[in-house]
Design an enzyme around this catalytic site. Structure first.
Site, PDB file in Angstrom:
ATOM      1  N   CYS A  37       0.814  -1.224   0.000  1.00 34.99           N
ATOM      2  CA  CYS A  37       0.000   0.000   0.000  1.00 34.99           C
ATOM      3  C   CYS A  37       0.846   1.272   0.000  1.00 34.99           C
ATOM      4  O   CYS A  37       0.312   2.365  -0.179  1.00 34.99           O
ATOM      5  CB  CYS A  37      -0.916   0.027   1.223  1.00 34.99           C
ATOM      6  SG  CYS A  37       0.021   0.000   2.755  1.00 34.99           S
ATOM      7  N   ASP A  39       2.381   2.547   2.593  1.00 32.87           N
ATOM      8  CA  ASP A  39       2.372   3.219   3.895  1.00 32.87           C
ATOM      9  C   ASP A  39       3.705   3.021   4.626  1.00 32.87           C
ATOM     10  O   ASP A  39       4.479   2.140   4.286  1.00 32.87           O
ATOM     11  CB  ASP A  39       1.222   2.699   4.757  1.00 32.87           C
ATOM     12  CG  ASP A  39      -0.124   3.160   4.216  1.00 32.87           C
ATOM     13  OD1 ASP A  39      -0.137   4.155   3.490  1.00 32.87           O
ATOM     14  OD2 ASP A  39      -1.132   2.506   4.527  1.00 32.87           O
ATOM     15  N   CYS A 106      -0.887  -5.286   6.597  1.00 35.07           N
ATOM     16  CA  CYS A 106      -0.638  -4.115   7.439  1.00 35.07           C
ATOM     17  C   CYS A 106       0.209  -4.489   8.655  1.00 35.07           C
ATOM     18  O   CYS A 106       1.003  -3.678   9.130  1.00 35.07           O
ATOM     19  CB  CYS A 106      -1.941  -3.502   7.916  1.00 35.07           C
ATOM     20  SG  CYS A 106      -3.121  -3.226   6.587  1.00 35.07           S
TER      21      CYS A 106
HETATM   22 FE1  FES Z   1      -1.325   0.389   4.375  1.00 36.74          FE
HETATM   23 FE2  FES Z   1      -2.798  -0.879   6.130  1.00 36.74          FE
HETATM   24  S1  FES Z   1      -3.386  -0.273   4.135  1.00 36.74           S
HETATM   25  S2  FES Z   1      -0.760  -0.275   6.327  1.00 36.74           S
END
Ligand code: FES
Length: 132
Positions: A37, A39, A106
């Site tokens: 993702c 992140d 995640c």
């Molecule tokens: Fe990126 Fe959960 S969607 S850490």
């Protein structure tokens, strides 16, 4: 939210995350990005005699990332670094009473950032010529 598969524990750690923040001059620092993702997660640790005495996290991740990192900090605090290195994303998810399958990626952030912080600490110990 329960109908989309979040346990009460996940919701608790998401709405009331533990150990959020930054440690100035940490003994170990880990930063990882999630390839799924994009992140980010940072973990800071203080270590004394190979025991994690303090730990904080900061994330630009989703609710599951917040809940898993909150949980991993609670699990790792007070632990020997060798034991904390063995914490897996599944251990974190189990402590949270499960994560929806789509959100398992995640929890990589939390455990990977913790492992990076410990490796950083171990590298510093070696650099100083200290034995672990
Ligand atoms: Fe990126 Fe959960 S969607 S850490």
């Amino acid at each position: 939210m329960a109908q989309i598969g979040y346990s009460k524990k996940v919701l608790d750690h998401f709405t009331n995350p533990r150990n959020v923040g930054v440690i100035e001059a940490p003994d170990g620092y880990g930063k990882v990005g999630n390839p799924v993702c994009g992140d980010l997660m940072e973990i800071f640790i203080k270590v004394k005699d190979d025991i994690i005495t303090d730990i904080k996290f900061r994330t630009f991740g989703c609710g599951s990332a917040i809940a898993t990192s909150s949980m991993v900090t609670e699990m790792a605090k007070g632990m020997h670094v060798d034991e904390a290195l063995k914490i897996t994303r599944n251990d974190v998810a189990d402590e949270l009473e499960g994560l929806p399958p789509k959100k398992m990626h995640c929890s990589n952030l939390a455990s990977d950032a913790l492992h990076e912080a410990i490796k950083d600490y171990e590298g510093k110990v070696k650099d100083k010529g200290l034995t672990k």
